[in-house]
Design a protein around this motif. Sequence first.
Motif, PDB file in Angstrom:
ATOM      1  N   LYS A  32      18.275 152.931  37.569  1.00 40.33           N
ATOM      2  CA  LYS A  32      19.186 152.005  38.243  1.00 40.33           C
ATOM      3  C   LYS A  32      19.439 152.455  39.678  1.00 40.33           C
ATOM      4  O   LYS A  32      19.413 151.635  40.607  1.00 40.33           O
ATOM      5  CB  LYS A  32      20.504 151.941  37.462  1.00 40.33           C
ATOM      6  N   ASP A  33      19.644 153.749  39.872  1.00 40.90           N
ATOM      7  CA  ASP A  33      19.882 154.300  41.204  1.00 40.90           C
ATOM      8  C   ASP A  33      18.685 154.039  42.119  1.00 40.90           C
ATOM      9  O   ASP A  33      18.848 153.653  43.280  1.00 40.90           O
ATOM     10  CB  ASP A  33      20.171 155.797  41.095  1.00 40.90           C
ATOM     11  N   GLU A  34      17.487 154.226  41.588  1.00 43.07           N
ATOM     12  CA  GLU A  34      16.267 153.989  42.362  1.00 43.07           C
ATOM     13  C   GLU A  34      16.163 152.518  42.786  1.00 43.07           C
ATOM     14  O   GLU A  34      15.835 152.215  43.936  1.00 43.07           O
ATOM     15  CB  GLU A  34      15.059 154.370  41.501  1.00 43.07           C
ATOM     16  N   ILE A  35      16.466 151.615  41.886  1.00 41.31           N
ATOM     17  CA  ILE A  35      16.420 150.182  42.192  1.00 41.31           C
ATOM     18  C   ILE A  35      17.440 149.829  43.270  1.00 41.31           C
ATOM     19  O   ILE A  35      17.146 149.082  44.202  1.00 41.31           O
ATOM     20  CB  ILE A  35      16.664 149.341  40.916  1.00 41.31           C
ATOM     21  N   LEU A  36      18.647 150.379  43.150  1.00 43.32           N
ATOM     22  CA  LEU A  36      19.687 150.092  44.141  1.00 43.32           C
ATOM     23  C   LEU A  36      19.314 150.617  45.524  1.00 43.32           C
ATOM     24  O   LEU A  36      19.553 149.949  46.529  1.00 43.32           O
ATOM     25  CB  LEU A  36      21.026 150.667  43.682  1.00 43.32           C
ATOM     26  N   LYS A  37      18.698 151.797  45.572  1.00 45.54           N
ATOM     27  CA  LYS A  37      18.251 152.341  46.856  1.00 45.54           C
ATOM     28  C   LYS A  37      17.188 151.441  47.478  1.00 45.54           C
ATOM     29  O   LYS A  37      17.230 151.151  48.671  1.00 45.54           O
ATOM     30  CB  LYS A  37      17.694 153.754  46.677  1.00 45.54           C
ATOM     31  N   GLU A  38      16.218 151.004  46.657  1.00 46.03           N
ATOM     32  CA  GLU A  38      15.167 150.109  47.152  1.00 46.03           C
ATOM     33  C   GLU A  38      15.765 148.805  47.672  1.00 46.03           C
ATOM     34  O   GLU A  38      15.320 148.269  48.691  1.00 46.03           O
ATOM     35  CB  GLU A  38      14.154 149.807  46.050  1.00 46.03           C
ATOM     36  N   SER A  39      16.755 148.293  46.970  1.00 45.18           N
ATOM     37  CA  SER A  39      17.394 147.040  47.377  1.00 45.18           C
ATOM     38  C   SER A  39      18.074 147.187  48.730  1.00 45.18           C
ATOM     39  O   SER A  39      17.998 146.293  49.572  1.00 45.18           O
ATOM     40  CB  SER A  39      18.420 146.594  46.329  1.00 45.18           C
ATOM     41  N   LYS A  40      18.751 148.316  48.939  1.00 40.95           N
ATOM     42  CA  LYS A  40      19.415 148.547  50.228  1.00 40.95           C
ATOM     43  C   LYS A  40      18.391 148.598  51.359  1.00 40.95           C
ATOM     44  O   LYS A  40      18.603 148.035  52.419  1.00 40.95           O
ATOM     45  CB  LYS A  40      20.215 149.847  50.185  1.00 40.95           C
ATOM     46  N   LEU A  41      17.276 149.289  51.108  1.00 40.91           N
ATOM     47  CA  LEU A  41      16.224 149.379  52.123  1.00 40.91           C
ATOM     48  C   LEU A  41      15.644 148.001  52.441  1.00 40.91           C
ATOM     49  O   LEU A  41      15.400 147.669  53.602  1.00 40.91           O
ATOM     50  CB  LEU A  41      15.114 150.327  51.662  1.00 40.91           C
ATOM     51  N   THR A  42      15.431 147.200  51.416  1.00 38.48           N
ATOM     52  CA  THR A  42      14.911 145.846  51.612  1.00 38.48           C
ATOM     53  C   THR A  42      15.882 145.006  52.416  1.00 38.48           C
ATOM     54  O   THR A  42      15.482 144.295  53.337  1.00 38.48           O
ATOM     55  CB  THR A  42      14.640 145.166  50.255  1.00 38.48           C
ATOM     56  N   LEU A  43      17.148 145.090  52.063  1.00 35.07           N
ATOM     57  CA  LEU A  43      18.167 144.320  52.774  1.00 35.07           C
ATOM     58  C   LEU A  43      18.200 144.715  54.250  1.00 35.07           C
ATOM     59  O   LEU A  43      18.239 143.851  55.133  1.00 35.07           O
ATOM     60  CB  LEU A  43      19.534 144.541  52.126  1.00 35.07           C
ATOM     61  N   GLN A  44      18.138 146.009  54.523  1.00 32.81           N
ATOM     62  CA  GLN A  44      18.115 146.475  55.910  1.00 32.81           C
ATOM     63  C   GLN A  44      16.882 145.938  56.641  1.00 32.81           C
ATOM     64  O   GLN A  44      16.975 145.457  57.764  1.00 32.81           O
ATOM     65  CB  GLN A  44      18.106 148.003  55.962  1.00 32.81           C
TER      66      GLN A  44
END
Length: 136
Positions: A32-44
């Motif tokens: 879950k943590d990995e997915i959330l980190k990827e999502s933040k990077l994508t959003l940025q």
Amino acid sequence: MEKLKNYRPTEKEPFMNDRQKEYFRLKLLAWKDEILKESKLTLQALQEENVNHPDLADRASSETDRAIELRARDRQRKLIAKIDAALQRIEDNTYGYCEDTGEPISLKRLEARPIATLSVEAQERHEKREKAYRDE
């Protein structure tokens, strides 16, 4: 976490003992943590790339890439909900047991797909029924 670093659940120990539950809980939280980190990077990246392309082909390509990325993020959002549901099943001691039969789900299956709710056999039956309804 450190004491479970080299731990792998085995068939030799009692199914879903405290150590196995903690192993899968940590595995799910890391996922879950990995997915959330990827999502933040994508959003940025999407916010930074908010460029108006003068060329129509470049704009179309950019919008297609953006749509694909947003679809992938939506799938991951749904995956987070499944991870949260699996974490809840760990809390209420139903994790690792098939929702259809109540039988234990194999450790190999849980290792490969920690959010699994059905045993391999029950999943195959479910997919056959789904296919039969689609074919009608």
